[in-house]
Design an enzyme around this catalytic site. Sequence first.
Site, PDB file in Angstrom:
ATOM      1  N   LYS A 138      55.479 138.460  53.952  1.00 17.06           N
ATOM      2  CA  LYS A 138      54.301 138.050  53.186  1.00 17.06           C
ATOM      3  C   LYS A 138      53.838 139.230  52.350  1.00 17.06           C
ATOM      4  O   LYS A 138      54.307 140.351  52.519  1.00 17.06           O
ATOM      5  CB  LYS A 138      53.199 137.608  54.141  1.00 17.06           C
ATOM      6  CG  LYS A 138      53.559 136.334  54.889  1.00 17.06           C
ATOM      7  CD  LYS A 138      52.318 135.708  55.469  1.00 17.06           C
ATOM      8  CE  LYS A 138      52.674 134.477  56.269  1.00 17.06           C
ATOM      9  NZ  LYS A 138      51.551 134.048  57.086  1.00 17.06           N
ATOM     10  N   HIS A 141      48.532 142.843  50.869  1.00 14.86           N
ATOM     11  CA  HIS A 141      47.401 142.743  49.949  1.00 14.86           C
ATOM     12  C   HIS A 141      46.444 143.922  50.088  1.00 14.86           C
ATOM     13  O   HIS A 141      46.638 144.807  50.937  1.00 14.86           O
ATOM     14  CB  HIS A 141      46.685 141.402  50.130  1.00 14.86           C
ATOM     15  CG  HIS A 141      46.324 141.104  51.547  1.00 14.86           C
ATOM     16  ND1 HIS A 141      45.345 141.792  52.211  1.00 14.86           N
ATOM     17  CD2 HIS A 141      46.828 140.193  52.436  1.00 14.86           C
ATOM     18  CE1 HIS A 141      45.237 141.312  53.439  1.00 14.86           C
ATOM     19  NE2 HIS A 141      46.137 140.351  53.606  1.00 14.86           N
ATOM     20  N   HIS A 144      45.335 145.000  53.483  1.00 11.30           N
ATOM     21  CA  HIS A 144      46.252 145.832  54.273  1.00 11.30           C
ATOM     22  C   HIS A 144      46.179 147.289  53.825  1.00 11.30           C
ATOM     23  O   HIS A 144      46.262 148.202  54.638  1.00 11.30           O
ATOM     24  CB  HIS A 144      47.691 145.320  54.143  1.00 11.30           C
ATOM     25  CG  HIS A 144      47.914 143.980  54.798  1.00 11.30           C
ATOM     26  ND1 HIS A 144      48.374 142.891  54.116  1.00 11.30           N
ATOM     27  CD2 HIS A 144      47.714 143.569  56.066  1.00 11.30           C
ATOM     28  CE1 HIS A 144      48.459 141.858  54.951  1.00 11.30           C
ATOM     29  NE2 HIS A 144      48.063 142.245  56.138  1.00 11.30           N
TER      30      HIS A 144
HETATM   31  N1  ARG Z   1      48.813 140.889  60.683  1.00 13.50           N
HETATM   32  C1  ARG Z   1      47.429 140.551  60.622  1.00 13.50           C
HETATM   33  C2  ARG Z   1      47.029 140.148  59.199  1.00 13.50           C
HETATM   34  O1  ARG Z   1      47.678 140.511  58.252  1.00 13.50           O
HETATM   35  C3  ARG Z   1      46.517 141.688  61.048  1.00 13.50           C
HETATM   36  C4  ARG Z   1      46.647 142.089  62.499  1.00 13.50           C
HETATM   37  C5  ARG Z   1      45.406 142.681  63.027  1.00 13.50           C
HETATM   38  N2  ARG Z   1      45.537 143.119  64.372  1.00 13.50           N
HETATM   39  C6  ARG Z   1      45.453 142.351  65.443  1.00 13.50           C
HETATM   40  N3  ARG Z   1      45.626 142.916  66.612  1.00 13.50           N
HETATM   41  N4  ARG Z   1      45.210 141.080  65.384  1.00 13.50           N
HETATM   42  O2  ARG Z   1      46.036 139.475  59.022  1.00 13.50           O
END
Ligand code: ARG
Length: 578
Positions: A138, A141, A144
Amino acid sequence: MACFFRRTIALQLARICGQSESVFIPLISAVPVSKKQSTADVRVSVNSLVQIGVVIPDGDLQMITDTLVKQIKLDGVVDEVIAGRGVIHFRLNKLILAQKLLKQLHLEPETFGVKSELLTHLQGGRTLVEFSSPNIAKKFHAGHLRSTIIGNFIANLKKALGKEVIRVNYLGDWGMQFGLLGAGFERFGSQEKLRAHALQHLFEVYVQVNREAKCDESVRLAAAEFFRRLEQHEDQALSLWKQFREITVEEYKRIYERLGVHFDHYSGESFHQSQTHNVLEDLMSKHLLKTSEKGTGVVDMSGGGDMSSYATLVRSDGTSLYITRDIAAALDRKERFGFDEMIYVTDKSQSVHFQQLFHILLAMGHQWAERCHHVAFGLVQGMSTRHGEVLFLEDVLEEARNRMLNNMRRSTTSKVLEDPEQTAERVGISALIIQDFKGPLMSDYKFEWDKVLQAQGDTGVFLQYTHARLRSLLRTHENEKYTCCDVSPLMDNRSISILQHLLRYDEVLLQSARDLQPRHLVNFLFTLSHLVASAHRQLPVKGSSPEVAQARLCLFSSVCSVLANGMRILGITPVERM
Ligand code: ARG
C-alpha cells in the site's frame, strides 16, 4: 541549567525552609531571554514553594516573598536577589556563569544538559517505541512519514536521557490484502520488476488487482483462495508472501537509512496472527469475550457493563481483526522485551483503537498497560511531489533533495561542496522535520514545499545554515588553541544572553520528555540560532585581540555543540557546509 547553579540555590532554599535540597531542584528555573535584557538569570515561584508545603502561607504572597528574599545570602555565586510578584529572582555572578557553563561544555559537550539532575528521575528502564509501521503493497502516506520522524525523535530523546530503547516497526503484512496481492501477482506480477522496483511493483499489482476484483468475480475468488492457502501455511503461497515481505523490508531499510532512521526489530501483524487464538481463549476464560447478535466476538468497553460501547475482536466467520493482533503483539512484546513503557506513534484517527487496546489489556489483568501510551498526531494535507500524490517515501526524499539543490544553486551564499546532493538531501530532510515539529503534534497542517524550504524564518534550513556557519568559523580558527580560562571578554549583553539561554537546555529537554512534543526543543534551537546570528555580526573573532578571540571561539564552539546535540535528538544530521 548547569547543575552547579541549581544546587547552589537549592542549598540556600534548603537552609531557609529546612528541607532537603533535592525538593527544590525542580522548582528552580532559568529565566527565558527576551529582547529587553533581563538582569535575573534564575527564578523560583513562591507559589510552588507553598504548594509543596515547604513554606507556610501565613500572610499574603508578597509578604512571604519579601521575607524569603531577605534570608537569601549573597554568596558570590548569587550576586543579587530581587523580590518579584510572587517570584524570587536571582542574579548570578556572570563571570562564574560563563566559566562554569563553558568549562562544562568544553570538557563534556556530549552530555551537556542530558545529565542534569533535573532529568535523573527519567533515567533507566526500557522503552519500546513502535513507529512508522507502513503496510506492504500500500502507499506510504504522509501519516507514515510523520510517524517515522516523530517516533525517531521520541526514541532519540529517551536514549539521550539514559533509557534503553527498542525501536520496532510493525508492518501491515497480513490480512485479506495479501489474498489480493498474491492472486494479483500470480496473474500479472513480474519477478524482474519486483527485483528492480519492489515497492512500486507491488503497489501497481495491488492497485490493478483491486480494480479487476471490483468487476470480476473470479479474481475475488482467487484472492480468497490465495488467502486461505496463506492462512493454512501452504508452502507456495507462504513463500511468495515471504518474498514480498523480505524484499519490502530490504527496500525500506535502505530508504530509512537515507532518513537517518533505524529499527531494532521489524515485526508485523503476521507474527501475531497465530497467537490470536490464545488471546481469545484467555478472554473467554476471563468472561470478557461475548458473542453478539450478529455472531461476532466482542468485548464490553462501556465500563458499566451495559455494552453501550464495545470492541469487535472476532468476525462472524471466526477470523480475527487488527485489534486482536495488536493484543497478541503487546503480550508478546512484554514477554520478549520486558519493557517498562511502550509508546505507539500513529495519526489521531487510531486513538480509539489504542484506547480500546489498553482497556482490554487492563481488563485482562495486565497492569503494565497503564504504562502504554499512544502518541497521536494530526493530518497533513497537500503533501505531493512532481508525480502527484505521495505514494512512496523515497519520492518525498527525492523531491526534498531536488528542490533544495535548486535553491542552493540559486543562492549566493552557497559554498562549493564536495557532495552537493547529499547536503541538499540532509538539509531538505531537516526542513521537513522542523516543519512538522514546530507546532503541537495534534494539529493538522497544510504542507507547502516553498514554505518548508525557506532559508529565512524559522525553518530547518535556518538551523542547518546556523550550524554550518559556526562550523566554518571553527574550522577557520582550527589551529588557535582555545581554552575557557579567561571569560572576562564575554561580559557583553550578547554573550550573556547566549549563556542565559543555554541555562534552559535541560528544562526544555524535560518539557519535551514530559509531553513527548518536540516543539519545546525546536523553539529553543530557533532562539539559539537567532542569538547566534546577531552574535556573528557583533562579536567578530577575526581582528579581535587574542584573548577576546579565544573567549568568543570558546562560546561559539559551545553553542555549536548544543545546537548539534539538539538537532540530532530531533533526528537531524547537522551539515558541515552548505
Ligand atoms: N500499519 C498501520 C497503518 O498503516 C499502523 C500500525 C500501528 N501500530 C499498531 N500497533 N497498530 O495504519
